[in-house]
Design a protein around this motif. Structure first.
Motif, PDB file in Angstrom:
ATOM      1  N   ARG A  82       0.745  -1.205   0.209  1.00  0.00           N
ATOM      2  CA  ARG A  82      -0.039  -0.053   0.149  1.00  0.00           C
ATOM      3  C   ARG A  82       0.858   1.352   0.021  1.00  0.00           C
ATOM      4  N   LEU A  83       2.240   1.066  -0.346  1.00  0.00           N
ATOM      5  CA  LEU A  83       3.092   2.427  -0.401  1.00  0.00           C
ATOM      6  C   LEU A  83       2.841   2.783  -1.593  1.00  0.00           C
ATOM      7  N   VAL A  84       2.882   4.155  -1.509  1.00  0.00           N
ATOM      8  CA  VAL A  84       2.803   4.922  -2.610  1.00  0.00           C
ATOM      9  C   VAL A  84       3.782   6.122  -2.898  1.00  0.00           C
ATOM     10  N   ASP A  85       4.852   6.185  -3.750  1.00  0.00           N
ATOM     11  CA  ASP A  85       5.699   7.112  -3.820  1.00  0.00           C
ATOM     12  C   ASP A  85       5.204   8.399  -4.609  1.00  0.00           C
ATOM     13  N   VAL A  86       5.148   9.428  -4.215  1.00  0.00           N
ATOM     14  CA  VAL A  86       4.475  10.733  -4.559  1.00  0.00           C
ATOM     15  C   VAL A  86       6.056  11.878  -5.074  1.00  0.00           C
ATOM     16  N   ASN A  87       5.999  12.372  -6.085  1.00  0.00           N
ATOM     17  CA  ASN A  87       7.093  13.010  -6.427  1.00  0.00           C
ATOM     18  C   ASN A  87       6.764  14.375  -6.282  1.00  0.00           C
ATOM     19  N   LEU A  88       7.527  15.015  -5.370  1.00  0.00           N
ATOM     20  CA  LEU A  88       7.141  16.464  -5.010  1.00  0.00           C
ATOM     21  C   LEU A  88       8.133  17.586  -5.545  1.00  0.00           C
ATOM     22  N   ASP A  89       8.969  16.897  -6.433  1.00  0.00           N
ATOM     23  CA  ASP A  89      10.027  17.927  -7.150  1.00  0.00           C
ATOM     24  C   ASP A  89       9.343  18.592  -8.452  1.00  0.00           C
ATOM     25  N   PRO A  90       9.577  20.061  -8.210  1.00  0.00           N
ATOM     26  CA  PRO A  90       9.092  20.797  -9.993  1.00  0.00           C
ATOM     27  C   PRO A  90       9.842  20.012 -10.890  1.00  0.00           C
ATOM     28  N   PRO A  91       9.271  20.445 -12.152  1.00  0.00           N
ATOM     29  CA  PRO A  91       8.270  21.568 -12.465  1.00  0.00           C
ATOM     30  C   PRO A  91       6.950  20.976 -12.227  1.00  0.00           C
ATOM     31  N   PHE A  92       5.834  21.489 -12.244  1.00  0.00           N
ATOM     32  CA  PHE A  92       4.408  21.098 -11.924  1.00  0.00           C
ATOM     33  C   PHE A  92       3.486  21.971 -13.037  1.00  0.00           C
ATOM     34  N   PRO A  93       3.397  21.327 -14.060  1.00  0.00           N
ATOM     35  CA  PRO A  93       2.683  22.146 -15.446  1.00  0.00           C
ATOM     36  C   PRO A  93       1.371  21.957 -15.246  1.00  0.00           C
ATOM     37  N   ASN A  94       0.876  20.945 -14.470  1.00  0.00           N
ATOM     38  CA  ASN A  94      -0.526  20.908 -14.484  1.00  0.00           C
ATOM     39  C   ASN A  94      -1.005  21.460 -13.133  1.00  0.00           C
ATOM     40  N   ALA A  95      -0.309  22.273 -12.532  1.00  0.00           N
ATOM     41  CA  ALA A  95      -0.785  23.189 -11.250  1.00  0.00           C
ATOM     42  C   ALA A  95      -1.733  24.211 -11.954  1.00  0.00           C
ATOM     43  N   PRO A  96      -2.926  24.561 -11.401  1.00  0.00           N
ATOM     44  CA  PRO A  96      -3.134  24.248  -9.963  1.00  0.00           C
ATOM     45  C   PRO A  96      -4.262  23.033  -9.900  1.00  0.00           C
ATOM     46  N   ALA A  97      -4.669  22.578 -11.166  1.00  0.00           N
ATOM     47  CA  ALA A  97      -5.681  21.542 -11.327  1.00  0.00           C
ATOM     48  C   ALA A  97      -5.203  20.335 -10.662  1.00  0.00           C
ATOM     49  N   PHE A  98      -3.698  19.946 -10.859  1.00  0.00           N
ATOM     50  CA  PHE A  98      -3.190  18.761 -10.157  1.00  0.00           C
ATOM     51  C   PHE A  98      -1.844  19.161  -9.327  1.00  0.00           C
ATOM     52  N   ARG A  99      -1.971  18.852  -8.197  1.00  0.00           N
ATOM     53  CA  ARG A  99      -0.739  18.851  -7.480  1.00  0.00           C
ATOM     54  C   ARG A  99      -0.712  17.727  -6.806  1.00  0.00           C
ATOM     55  N   ALA A 100       0.614  16.996  -6.908  1.00  0.00           N
ATOM     56  CA  ALA A 100       0.954  15.812  -6.484  1.00  0.00           C
ATOM     57  C   ALA A 100       0.869  15.857  -4.862  1.00  0.00           C
ATOM     58  N   VAL A 101       1.276  17.002  -4.227  1.00  0.00           N
ATOM     59  CA  VAL A 101       1.385  17.299  -2.813  1.00  0.00           C
ATOM     60  C   VAL A 101       0.046  17.154  -2.557  1.00  0.00           C
ATOM     61  N   GLY A 102      -1.079  17.407  -3.090  1.00  0.00           N
ATOM     62  CA  GLY A 102      -2.545  17.283  -2.749  1.00  0.00           C
ATOM     63  C   GLY A 102      -2.914  15.973  -2.341  1.00  0.00           C
ATOM     64  N   LEU A 103      -2.111  14.907  -2.650  1.00  0.00           N
ATOM     65  CA  LEU A 103      -2.697  13.529  -2.681  1.00  0.00           C
ATOM     66  C   LEU A 103      -2.192  13.218  -0.906  1.00  0.00           C
ATOM     67  N   LEU A 104      -1.257  13.756  -0.240  1.00  0.00           N
ATOM     68  CA  LEU A 104      -0.790  13.777   0.800  1.00  0.00           C
ATOM     69  C   LEU A 104      -1.931  13.852   1.983  1.00  0.00           C
ATOM     70  N   GLY A 105      -2.745  15.022   1.659  1.00  0.00           N
ATOM     71  CA  GLY A 105      -3.788  15.277   2.757  1.00  0.00           C
ATOM     72  C   GLY A 105      -5.246  14.889   2.378  1.00  0.00           C
ATOM     73  N   ASP A 106      -5.212  13.920   1.261  1.00  0.00           N
ATOM     74  CA  ASP A 106      -6.621  13.700   0.711  1.00  0.00           C
ATOM     75  C   ASP A 106      -7.143  12.606   1.334  1.00  0.00           C
ATOM     76  N   PRO A 107      -8.404  12.520   2.009  1.00  0.00           N
ATOM     77  CA  PRO A 107      -8.885  11.618   2.963  1.00  0.00           C
ATOM     78  C   PRO A 107      -8.965  10.371   2.268  1.00  0.00           C
ATOM     79  N   GLY A 108      -9.446  10.184   0.989  1.00  0.00           N
ATOM     80  CA  GLY A 108      -9.620   9.198   0.026  1.00  0.00           C
ATOM     81  C   GLY A 108      -8.231   8.387  -0.314  1.00  0.00           C
ATOM     82  N   PHE A 109      -7.129   9.064  -0.184  1.00  0.00           N
ATOM     83  CA  PHE A 109      -5.743   8.632  -0.368  1.00  0.00           C
ATOM     84  C   PHE A 109      -5.361   7.957   0.863  1.00  0.00           C
ATOM     85  N   ALA A 110      -5.566   8.757   1.897  1.00  0.00           N
ATOM     86  CA  ALA A 110      -5.258   8.275   3.279  1.00  0.00           C
ATOM     87  C   ALA A 110      -5.845   6.879   3.633  1.00  0.00           C
TER      88      ALA A 110
END
Length: 267
Positions: free
Chosen positions: A149-177
């Protein structure tokens, strides 16, 4: 007998890994690449060792190196993609989470690739059809698994799809947790771990076609049978880009659902 492309990729990655390992812990000169990025002497020397191996065996092939750029004939059908030290900041901070990546793109497909872990003594490799890990001169077939159940999330820039997608947003998402446990290792070695069953998935933003960082890991995961798409489920390198790589369809679908919910709240 001439060396095969997959053995050449493996040999080249191992040559780079030997340099990275030998230079570990030494006082390393840094070379600024941008305001927030740099290479070390280990990056430079490892790339030289890799290119020596490739050019000796395949002098007519083109090469794109992370540090030296592109060399070879324009329009070459065969292009080697080389990342001599993926995780430079980790390495400079004396953290042993790095990878050495070598991949061959022939036409539109990556047909051979290797990702070496300099400190674990492992090298993950593929001939484009199957994926293996070589350890102590023995090969073991890679088998993906979502059990951790371990998922690696890359938090290094660039972020071309922000703000619609931000990988860091997964970390606080209840559905992810509810389903997963995040990890951030900051090296594409994590992609090889998905192929090997050590991670359930990997998520990143970015435009990754012909990426020296990602080509090897993507090829390994595809050959191992992982589910590999862009961040919104499109085929790799199309649409918004990015990457969602999962050990199985259930894990992949769950991640796409979380990403879609987050996207809808930001657009």
């Amino acid at each position: 007998m001439p060396i095969t492309d997959e053995e050449l990729a493996l040999t080249a990655a191992q040559a780079g890994a030997a340099v990275v390992r030998a230079m570990w812990g030494t006082s390393l000169t840094r070379f600024a690449k941008s305001a927030d990025d740099f290479a070390t002497a280990a990056d430079i020397e490892a790339e030289k060792a890799i290119l020596d191996v490739i050019r000796t065996a395949r002098p007519d092939d083109a090469v794109t190196g992370e540090e030296s750029g592109r060399t070879g004939r324009d329009g070459a059908e065969r292009m080697w993609l080389v990342d001599p030290l993926c995780g430079t900041l980790n390495y400079a901070a004396r953290t042993m989470l790095v990878a050495v990546n070598v991949a061959l793109r022939a036409g539109s497909a990556v047909t051979a690739a290797a990702c070496a872990d300099p400190f674990a003594g492992e090298a993950f490799w593929t001939d484009g059809a199957h994926a293996y890990v070589r350890r102590d001169a023995r090969d073991e077939l890679l088998t993906p698994s979502a059990e951790s159940r371990l998922v690696d999330v890359n938090l290094d820039p660039p972020f071309p799809n922000a703000p619609a997608f931000r990988a860091v947003g997964l970390l606080g998402d209840p559905g992810f947790a509810e389903r997963f446990r995040p990890r951030v290792v900051s090296t594409t070695l994590a992609l090889a771990w998905v192929a090997a069953g050590r991670r359930a998935a990997y998520v990143t933003d970015g435009h990754l076609r012909d990426s020296v960082h990602f080509a090897s890991g993507i090829a390994l995961c595809q050959a191992a049978g992982c589910v590999v798409t862009g961040i919104y489920g499109e085929p790799p390198h199309t649409g918004a880009g990015g990457l969602v790589v999962a050990a199985d369809r259930e894990t992949h679908d769950a991640l796409l659902e979380v990403i879609a919910i987050g996207r809808s709240t930001r657009t």
